[in-house]
Design a protein around this motif. Structure first.
Motif, PDB file in Angstrom:
ATOM      1  N   HIS A 120       0.838  -1.195   0.000  1.00 37.80           N
ATOM      2  CA  HIS A 120       0.000   0.000   0.000  1.00 37.80           C
ATOM      3  C   HIS A 120       0.883   1.260   0.000  1.00 37.80           C
ATOM      4  O   HIS A 120       0.648   2.197  -0.769  1.00 37.80           O
ATOM      5  CB  HIS A 120      -0.913  -0.031   1.227  1.00 37.80           C
ATOM      6  CG  HIS A 120      -2.073   0.925   1.141  1.00 37.80           C
ATOM      7  ND1 HIS A 120      -3.035   0.997   2.118  1.00 37.80           N
ATOM      8  CD2 HIS A 120      -2.418   1.838   0.208  1.00 37.80           C
ATOM      9  CE1 HIS A 120      -3.922   1.919   1.779  1.00 37.80           C
ATOM     10  NE2 HIS A 120      -3.569   2.460   0.633  1.00 37.80           N
ATOM     11  N   SER A 156      -9.450   6.588  -0.887  1.00 36.03           N
ATOM     12  CA  SER A 156      -9.938   5.622   0.100  1.00 36.03           C
ATOM     13  C   SER A 156      -8.763   5.024   0.881  1.00 36.03           C
ATOM     14  O   SER A 156      -7.710   4.738   0.308  1.00 36.03           O
ATOM     15  CB  SER A 156     -10.708   4.504  -0.603  1.00 36.03           C
ATOM     16  OG  SER A 156     -10.922   3.441   0.300  1.00 36.03           O
ATOM     17  N   HIS A 173      -8.878   2.172   2.210  1.00 34.95           N
ATOM     18  CA  HIS A 173      -8.968   0.706   2.130  1.00 34.95           C
ATOM     19  C   HIS A 173      -8.408   0.205   0.810  1.00 34.95           C
ATOM     20  O   HIS A 173      -8.624   0.806  -0.236  1.00 34.95           O
ATOM     21  CB  HIS A 173     -10.425   0.272   2.302  1.00 34.95           C
ATOM     22  CG  HIS A 173     -11.013   0.757   3.584  1.00 34.95           C
ATOM     23  ND1 HIS A 173     -10.714   0.189   4.795  1.00 34.95           N
ATOM     24  CD2 HIS A 173     -11.858   1.796   3.846  1.00 34.95           C
ATOM     25  CE1 HIS A 173     -11.352   0.846   5.750  1.00 34.95           C
ATOM     26  NE2 HIS A 173     -12.048   1.827   5.204  1.00 34.95           N
ATOM     27  N   ARG A 174      -7.682  -0.889   0.905  1.00 31.61           N
ATOM     28  CA  ARG A 174      -7.110  -1.501  -0.299  1.00 31.61           C
ATOM     29  C   ARG A 174      -7.579  -2.945  -0.391  1.00 31.61           C
ATOM     30  O   ARG A 174      -7.662  -3.651   0.607  1.00 31.61           O
ATOM     31  CB  ARG A 174      -5.565  -1.518  -0.235  1.00 31.61           C
ATOM     32  CG  ARG A 174      -4.908  -0.187  -0.361  1.00 31.61           C
ATOM     33  CD  ARG A 174      -5.119   0.478  -1.690  1.00 31.61           C
ATOM     34  NE  ARG A 174      -4.666  -0.313  -2.833  1.00 31.61           N
ATOM     35  CZ  ARG A 174      -4.897   0.026  -4.099  1.00 31.61           C
ATOM     36  NH1 ARG A 174      -5.598   1.102  -4.371  1.00 31.61           N
ATOM     37  NH2 ARG A 174      -4.444  -0.738  -5.067  1.00 31.61           N
ATOM     38  N   GLU A 175      -7.867  -3.335  -1.623  1.00 34.00           N
ATOM     39  CA  GLU A 175      -8.129  -4.764  -1.853  1.00 34.00           C
ATOM     40  C   GLU A 175      -6.822  -5.522  -1.645  1.00 34.00           C
ATOM     41  O   GLU A 175      -5.746  -5.005  -1.968  1.00 34.00           O
ATOM     42  CB  GLU A 175      -8.609  -4.973  -3.299  1.00 34.00           C
ATOM     43  CG  GLU A 175      -9.954  -4.347  -3.606  1.00 34.00           C
ATOM     44  CD  GLU A 175     -11.106  -5.178  -3.048  1.00 34.00           C
ATOM     45  OE1 GLU A 175     -11.031  -6.415  -3.158  1.00 34.00           O
ATOM     46  OE2 GLU A 175     -12.043  -4.576  -2.475  1.00 34.00           O
TER      47      GLU A 175
END
Lengths: 227, 58
Positions: A34, A52, A54-56
């Motif tokens: 990330h 965002s 959030h990361r996949e």
């Protein structure tokens, strides 16, 4: 006897390194990947648009993750051999160390090799601002060595002087101070950097405790060998 | 009797010193190669592990 000790250090290090490598792939690597998106400019912190947090999960990269596991095992084999040398140096020849006591040896290894340098030079997320590498390497090595000596004095020192000397050795690297950059200019959000540092330290503690316990268990009949 | 004890003790001490020496040198060599040497290929291969273990990397 020498061969048995060397083998014990290698086997304990390989086992602890494999487990720690898996722990790091699960918890540290996603944070590192990330951060690399910010380091490379793919994501921009405080840009025109909010990004965002959030990361996949980016999946497994067989070559990169395989090399990480291999190098994690190599690093921990190195730690395992150094811990074996330290146990053999201990006043009672380290002959009767239970796995639980081994875990405490592991905690001390973690404090010397991870926590003490991190106190002034936290585990660096990719993209963080820093000064010249060689200056930081000198400070890092000196800190690891003096901290290890201080912990040895606290554990095995005989005179009352050993406690104040240990305290001075523990404090000195941080009073002198680690090499720090002139300006902070890292592109990675502070939240990611903080998470990276704490996860790197947590995984390191787990790794060293595993290493100390496994090594002590493998050396459980060392006393017989020394006699 | 004393001689016998000495003869028995000597190899133990030297074997203990050898353990400390051999394990110490091998351990330091491994940590240096895996954690500190900056050769490009080695640095790339060990990159993630160096960051995750708190070694200074770049």
């Amino acid at each position: 006897m020498i061969l048995k000790n060397v083998t014990g250090g290698i086997v304990a290090g390989a086992a602890a390194g494999l487990l720690t490598g898996l722990l790091q792939l699960a918890f540290v690597q996603p944070v590192l990947l990330h951060a690399e998106l910010y380091e490379a400019g793919v994501l921009v912190h405080r840009g025109a648009e909010a990004i965002s947090a959030h990361r996949e999960w980016s999946g497994i990269d067989p070559a990169r993750d395989g090399l990480s596991l291999l190098f994690s095992m190599l690093v921990y084999v190195g730690y395992g051999l150094l811990l074996t040398a330290a146990m053999a140096l201990a006043p009672d020849e380290g002959g009767s160390i239970s796995p639980r006591a081994g875990a405490i040896w592991g905690v001390c290894g973690f404090v010397a090799a991870h926590l003490a340098p991190a106190f002034s030079l936290p585990p660096e997320v990719p993209g963080s601002a820093h000064v010249d590498l060689s200056q930081r390497q000198i400070w890092w090595h000196a800190t690891v060595v003096v901290t290890a000596v201080a912990l040895w004095l606290l554990a095995f020192g005989r005179g009352v002087w050993s406690i104040p000397v240990a305290a001075v050795l523990l404090l000195a690297p941080h009073v002198i101070g680690a090499p720090q950059p002139e300006h902070f200019e890292g592109p990675v959000p502070q939240e990611i950097a903080a998470l990276f540092a704490s996860r790197a330290l947590g995984a390191g503690l787990a790794g060293w405790v595993l290493l100390g316990a496994i090594l002590a268990w493998l050396r459980r009949d060392a006393r017989v060998d020394f006699s | 009797m004393i001689t016998a004890l000495r003869q028995k003790a000597l190899p133990d001490i030297s074997s203990r010193r050898m353990t400390v020496f051999v394990c110490g040198i091998l351990g330091l060599a491994l940590i240096t190669v895996a954690g500190n040497v900056q050769a490009s290929a080695l640095h790339a291969a060990a990159h993630d592990v160096r960051h995750a273990n708190g070694f200074v990397c770049h």
